[in-house]
Design a protein around this motif. Structure first.
Motif, mmCIF file in Angstrom:
data_model
loop_
_atom_site.group_PDB
_atom_site.id
_atom_site.type_symbol
_atom_site.label_atom_id
_atom_site.label_comp_id
_atom_site.label_asym_id
_atom_site.label_seq_id
_atom_site.Cartn_x
_atom_site.Cartn_y
_atom_site.Cartn_z
ATOM 1 N N LEU A 80 0.812 -1.219 0.000
ATOM 2 C CA LEU A 80 0.000 0.000 0.000
ATOM 3 C C LEU A 80 0.845 1.267 0.000
ATOM 4 O O LEU A 80 0.355 2.339 -0.362
ATOM 5 C CB LEU A 80 -0.927 0.003 1.216
ATOM 6 C CG LEU A 80 -2.003 -1.084 1.240
ATOM 7 C CD1 LEU A 80 -2.608 -1.209 2.623
ATOM 8 C CD2 LEU A 80 -3.082 -0.776 0.205
ATOM 9 N N ARG A 91 -5.388 4.692 -2.324
ATOM 10 C CA ARG A 91 -4.132 3.963 -2.552
ATOM 11 C C ARG A 91 -4.421 2.575 -3.120
ATOM 12 O O ARG A 91 -5.486 2.001 -2.896
ATOM 13 C CB ARG A 91 -3.313 3.860 -1.260
ATOM 14 C CG ARG A 91 -4.021 3.153 -0.125
ATOM 15 C CD ARG A 91 -3.097 2.937 1.063
ATOM 16 N NE ARG A 91 -2.695 4.169 1.691
ATOM 17 C CZ ARG A 91 -3.351 4.745 2.699
ATOM 18 N NH1 ARG A 91 -4.476 4.217 3.136
ATOM 19 N NH2 ARG A 91 -2.911 5.846 3.247
ATOM 20 N N ASP A 92 -3.479 2.061 -3.856
ATOM 21 C CA ASP A 92 -3.629 0.760 -4.508
ATOM 22 C C ASP A 92 -3.908 -0.334 -3.481
ATOM 23 O O ASP A 92 -3.172 -0.492 -2.520
ATOM 24 C CB ASP A 92 -2.341 0.452 -5.265
ATOM 25 C CG ASP A 92 -2.419 -0.855 -6.040
ATOM 26 O OD1 ASP A 92 -3.511 -1.428 -6.096
ATOM 27 O OD2 ASP A 92 -1.384 -1.271 -6.565
ATOM 28 N N SER A 93 -4.972 -1.085 -3.679
ATOM 29 C CA SER A 93 -5.330 -2.134 -2.718
ATOM 30 C C SER A 93 -5.432 -3.500 -3.376
ATOM 31 O O SER A 93 -6.141 -4.363 -2.895
ATOM 32 C CB SER A 93 -6.673 -1.786 -2.042
ATOM 33 O OG SER A 93 -7.710 -1.690 -2.998
ATOM 34 N N GLN A 322 -11.520 -1.554 2.284
ATOM 35 C CA GLN A 322 -11.709 -0.110 2.444
ATOM 36 C C GLN A 322 -10.863 0.451 3.578
ATOM 37 O O GLN A 322 -10.408 1.598 3.513
ATOM 38 C CB GLN A 322 -13.195 0.212 2.665
ATOM 39 C CG GLN A 322 -14.092 -0.114 1.483
ATOM 40 C CD GLN A 322 -13.872 0.793 0.283
ATOM 41 O OE1 GLN A 322 -12.770 1.297 0.044
ATOM 42 N NE2 GLN A 322 -14.919 1.019 -0.500
ATOM 43 N N ARG A 325 -7.692 1.100 1.918
ATOM 44 C CA ARG A 325 -7.757 2.191 0.942
ATOM 45 C C ARG A 325 -7.848 3.562 1.604
ATOM 46 O O ARG A 325 -7.192 4.508 1.184
ATOM 47 C CB ARG A 325 -8.978 2.011 0.034
ATOM 48 C CG ARG A 325 -8.842 0.937 -1.017
ATOM 49 C CD ARG A 325 -10.072 0.906 -1.897
ATOM 50 N NE ARG A 325 -9.891 0.031 -3.046
ATOM 51 C CZ ARG A 325 -10.809 -0.140 -3.996
ATOM 52 N NH1 ARG A 325 -11.961 0.511 -3.925
ATOM 53 N NH2 ARG A 325 -10.574 -0.952 -5.014
ATOM 54 N N GLN A 326 -8.686 3.660 2.632
ATOM 55 C CA GLN A 326 -8.968 4.998 3.156
ATOM 56 C C GLN A 326 -9.071 5.065 4.678
ATOM 57 O O GLN A 326 -9.322 6.136 5.229
ATOM 58 C CB GLN A 326 -10.269 5.523 2.543
ATOM 59 C CG GLN A 326 -11.472 4.595 2.734
ATOM 60 C CD GLN A 326 -12.724 5.132 2.073
ATOM 61 O OE1 GLN A 326 -13.122 6.268 2.292
ATOM 62 N NE2 GLN A 326 -13.358 4.311 1.239
#
Length: 384
Positions: A80, A91-93, A322, A325-326
């Protein structure tokens, strides 16, 4: 020693069968569960399930410190940050999607495995390791067993089916464990339904020898299970288990978390004045833990109070991806395992400050119901 991430062996039984033995083989990392380990174990369990000569399966970890200390979150962090350049939200997950999909598929396979699968839960059993232990037909714990779901410390949440099995503990206990990452011993595991047998560590070799000598009958499901149970009856020693930590405090724990929202439960736990080392350690972990995680713990238990195990895994996959990602996962792993400064900069100062929209955003699925990676999980299968 073999350099394979999982070692496989087959022990011959007296009646012409074989016992499949799988050993997680990464002792330096306390057998942290890598994607390669997941794939190798899942493929072998699939093959053993249809091999009539395999009468039972034994799963353990190498070394004398841990069965499995959790998922390989460091590898996830690197994917990540290094590949995704730590871009924050969005971001790339890709590895996260692949990893969690494979892990939850494996965990579900273990819960629904057609042959008696024994898990030797010796030493440390945390996070992803508990995902492997929880679904076993016979979950064996020892005097060294230490179980925990400490995701509050890294900005994740108790996944690996915990959204389902924490709800099957006495009311309030699952929420308390998820919020505080409390450490459990073998007696606690037995009391809370996370283990089936207490077997002293020194009896492992004799137990395996007795399993080799057992009569597995006509190879029916009942015959295989009965044979394993009869052997385990001879080696269990519950009177040697350590004193429990949860049940003696049950009334107190239920009073702390018997509330309608996460913020109130957290406030009560942190304000608890009881002079008790175990409770104090749990308070400290919660005090420095991720506020967003606390909200997710509470929400997932509400969402899966009455769902199936497969539904819980599908929901967990969305939330786990998720969080990568965030959410606060990257920052939590950085602070605890990468820089080791133990000073995470959480996205919210406290549980009360977490807005509802921040929680809801993590439950938005990246997939349609038709394209969800676990859409077929549980079809044609029954737990237990």
């Amino acid at each position: 020693m073999s350099d394979l991430s999982v070692r496989f062996d087959e022990l011959p039984t007296r009646d012409g069968g074989r016992i499949g033995v799988a050993t997680l083989n990464a002792p330096k990392s306390l057998n942290a569960l890598s994607l390669e380990m997941i794939r190798q174990l899942d493929a072998k369990l699939d093959a053993w399930a249809v091999d009539r000569s395999i009468v039972a399966v034994w799963l353990e970890g190498s070394g004398d410190k841990a069965f499995c200390a959790g998922g390989d979150v460091v590898a996830l962090y690197r994917s990540l940050t290094e590949e995704g350049e730590n871009r924050g939200a969005g971001r790339d997950s890709l590895l996260a999607e692949t990893y969690f999909s494979a892990e939850y598929h494996l965990d579900h396979r273990i819960h629904t495995y057609p042959k008696p699968l024994m898990v030797w839960g010796d030493g440390i059993v945390m996070g992803g390791g508990l995902g492997l232990l929880a679904g076993g037909f016979q979950r064996l714990v020892t005097e060294t067993t230490r179980i925990a779901m400490p995701e509050i410390t890294i900005g994740l949440y108790p996944d690996i089916g915990a959204s389902w099995f924490l709800n099957r503990m006495p009311p309030g206990v699952g929420a308390y464990l998820g919020l505080t990452g409390a450490s459990l011993n073998a007696r606690d595991a037995l009391d809370l339904g996370l283990a089936d047998r207490f077997v002293p560590r020194e009896r492992r070799e004799a137990l395996l020898g007795a399993l080799e000598e057992a009569d597995y009958g006509d190879r029916s499901r009942a015959a295989l299970r009965g044979a394993v149970q009869r052997v385990l009856d001879q080696y269990e020693a519950r009177d040697a288990a350590p004193a429990g930590q949860v049940m003696p405090r049950l009334d107190h724990l239920q009073a702390l978390v018997g509330t309608v929202d996460a913020a109130t439960a957290v406030r009560r736990i942190l304000a608890d004045p009881r002079d008790d080392d175990w409770l104090a350690a749990n308070r400290a972990r919660l005090a420095s833990g991720c506020p967003l995680t606390a909200q997710l713990v509470w929400r997932m238990l509400e969402r899966h109070a009455h769902t199936s195990l497969a539904d819980a895994f599908r929901d967990e996959l969305v939330l786990s991806v998720q969080c990568c990602r965030q959410g606060d996962f990257v920052e939590g792993v950085r602070a605890l395992l990468i820089d080791k400064d133990k000073a995470p900069r959480w996205s919210h100062p406290d549980v009360e400050s977490v807005p509802e929209e921040a929680v809801q955003a993590l439950f938005v699925s990246p997939w349609s119901s038709e394209s969800h990676p676990l859409r077929d999980l549980g079809l044609g299968h029954r737990v237990g």
